[in-house]
Motif scaffolding. Structure first.
Motif, mmCIF file in Angstrom:
data_model
loop_
_atom_site.group_PDB
_atom_site.id
_atom_site.type_symbol
_atom_site.label_atom_id
_atom_site.label_comp_id
_atom_site.label_asym_id
_atom_site.label_seq_id
_atom_site.Cartn_x
_atom_site.Cartn_y
_atom_site.Cartn_z
ATOM 1 N N TRP A 17 0.831 -1.192 0.000
ATOM 2 C CA TRP A 17 0.000 0.000 0.000
ATOM 3 C C TRP A 17 0.875 1.255 0.000
ATOM 4 O O TRP A 17 0.612 2.221 -0.722
ATOM 5 N N ALA A 18 1.937 1.236 0.787
ATOM 6 C CA ALA A 18 2.822 2.401 0.857
ATOM 7 C C ALA A 18 3.473 2.704 -0.485
ATOM 8 O O ALA A 18 3.771 3.865 -0.782
ATOM 9 N N ALA A 25 -1.257 4.704 3.771
ATOM 10 C CA ALA A 25 -0.794 3.494 4.443
ATOM 11 C C ALA A 25 -0.320 3.820 5.853
ATOM 12 O O ALA A 25 -0.569 3.057 6.795
ATOM 13 N N TYR A 26 0.335 4.951 5.999
ATOM 14 C CA TYR A 26 0.813 5.351 7.317
ATOM 15 C C TYR A 26 -0.360 5.607 8.263
ATOM 16 O O TYR A 26 -0.355 5.138 9.401
ATOM 17 N N ARG A 27 -1.354 6.359 7.808
ATOM 18 C CA ARG A 27 -2.511 6.650 8.664
ATOM 19 C C ARG A 27 -3.189 5.353 9.107
ATOM 20 O O ARG A 27 -3.583 5.221 10.265
ATOM 21 N N TRP A 28 -3.317 4.387 8.187
ATOM 22 C CA TRP A 28 -3.938 3.103 8.511
ATOM 23 C C TRP A 28 -3.095 2.339 9.527
ATOM 24 O O TRP A 28 -3.603 1.853 10.533
ATOM 25 N N ALA A 29 -1.810 2.219 9.270
ATOM 26 C CA ALA A 29 -0.936 1.447 10.156
ATOM 27 C C ALA A 29 -0.842 2.079 11.540
ATOM 28 O O ALA A 29 -0.757 1.376 12.550
ATOM 29 N N PHE A 30 -0.877 3.403 11.591
ATOM 30 C CA PHE A 30 -0.706 4.113 12.850
ATOM 31 C C PHE A 30 -1.837 3.826 13.829
ATOM 32 O O PHE A 30 -1.642 3.862 15.041
ATOM 33 N N VAL A 31 -3.034 3.551 13.327
ATOM 34 C CA VAL A 31 -4.176 3.315 14.221
ATOM 35 C C VAL A 31 -4.425 1.835 14.488
ATOM 36 O O VAL A 31 -5.377 1.491 15.191
ATOM 37 N N LEU A 32 -3.597 0.954 13.960
ATOM 38 C CA LEU A 32 -3.734 -0.462 14.295
ATOM 39 C C LEU A 32 -3.504 -0.644 15.791
ATOM 40 O O LEU A 32 -2.775 0.134 16.416
ATOM 41 N N ALA A 41 3.751 -3.273 10.278
ATOM 42 C CA ALA A 41 3.149 -2.403 9.270
ATOM 43 C C ALA A 41 3.836 -1.039 9.256
ATOM 44 O O ALA A 41 4.216 -0.536 8.185
ATOM 45 N N LEU A 42 4.016 -0.449 10.425
ATOM 46 C CA LEU A 42 4.661 0.865 10.484
ATOM 47 C C LEU A 42 6.103 0.804 9.995
ATOM 48 O O LEU A 42 6.546 1.679 9.243
ATOM 49 N N HIS A 43 6.806 -0.217 10.380
ATOM 50 C CA HIS A 43 8.196 -0.377 9.918
ATOM 51 C C HIS A 43 8.248 -0.399 8.392
ATOM 52 O O HIS A 43 9.037 0.325 7.771
ATOM 53 N N ASN A 44 7.418 -1.209 7.784
ATOM 54 C CA ASN A 44 7.434 -1.334 6.318
ATOM 55 C C ASN A 44 6.968 -0.067 5.626
ATOM 56 O O ASN A 44 7.522 0.312 4.583
ATOM 57 N N VAL A 45 5.977 0.588 6.189
ATOM 58 C CA VAL A 45 5.511 1.845 5.598
ATOM 59 C C VAL A 45 6.611 2.893 5.678
ATOM 60 O O VAL A 45 6.907 3.562 4.680
#
Length: 170
Positions: A17-18, A25-32, A41-45
């Motif tokens: 996604w990133a 992608a960052y906004r999505w991963a940040f709220v997981l 997810a955050l690492h990969n983004v």
């Protein structure tokens, strides 16, 4: 189901996604929810986004806690940004708080800049006020410059660089 496979899948999804939409992608991963999947997810983004749009990624550094991952993201942002726009990268790095983060950013900016314009990068390093940061930056510029034009790099070190800063570079 929960487990290593799910964590890996979420990380891979976030990375894909990133590639298309780093901020989304960052906004999505940040709220997981906190945990392995969010971390992956955050690492990969981060490591896709900071290469695609370092200026935008840099605005979210406050979301990262101090540590090795933040330092790695800062280094990646600094290198990619300096390759595209050394002046903007320099301004950003200079504005970071004193300490390891600023030191890593400034020395990485200098190194990346030296790939394109070693003389300009060399002048920049000599204006860095913190002695430890300046020495790292001088060493990085000298290394990159020496692979392109060793004689010019040696002349710069001898003619323009103070002895204390020169020692590490040599």
């Amino acid at each position: 189901p929960a487990g290593a496979g799910r964590v890996a899948a979420i990380g891979a999804f976030a990375e894909a996604w990133a590639q298309e939409d780093g901020p989304g992608a960052y906004r999505w991963a940040f709220v997981l929810p906190q945990g392995g999947a969010r971390t992956a997810a955050l690492h990969n983004v981060w490591f896709v986004w900071c290469h695609q749009d370092p200026a935008a990624a840099a605005t979210h550094l406050v979301d990262l806690p101090p540590g090795n991952e933040k330092n790695a993201v800062i280094t990646n942002i600094a290198g990619d940004w300096a390759t595209a726009d050394p002046s903007a990268a320099t301004a950003w790095a200079s504005g970071l708080s004193e300490g390891l983060e600023k030191e890593a950013a400034l020395s990485t900016v200098a190194e990346a800049w030296a790939d394109r314009a070693p003389a300009a990068a060399g002048k920049f390093t000599l204006r860095i006020s913190d002695p430890a940061t300046r020495q790292l930056a001088v060493a990085g510029v000298a290394e990159r410059w020496a692979t392109q034009k060793p004689e010019s790099a040696a002349h710069w070190l001898i003619a323009d660089v103070a002895a204390d800063d020169r020692a590490m570079a040599i």
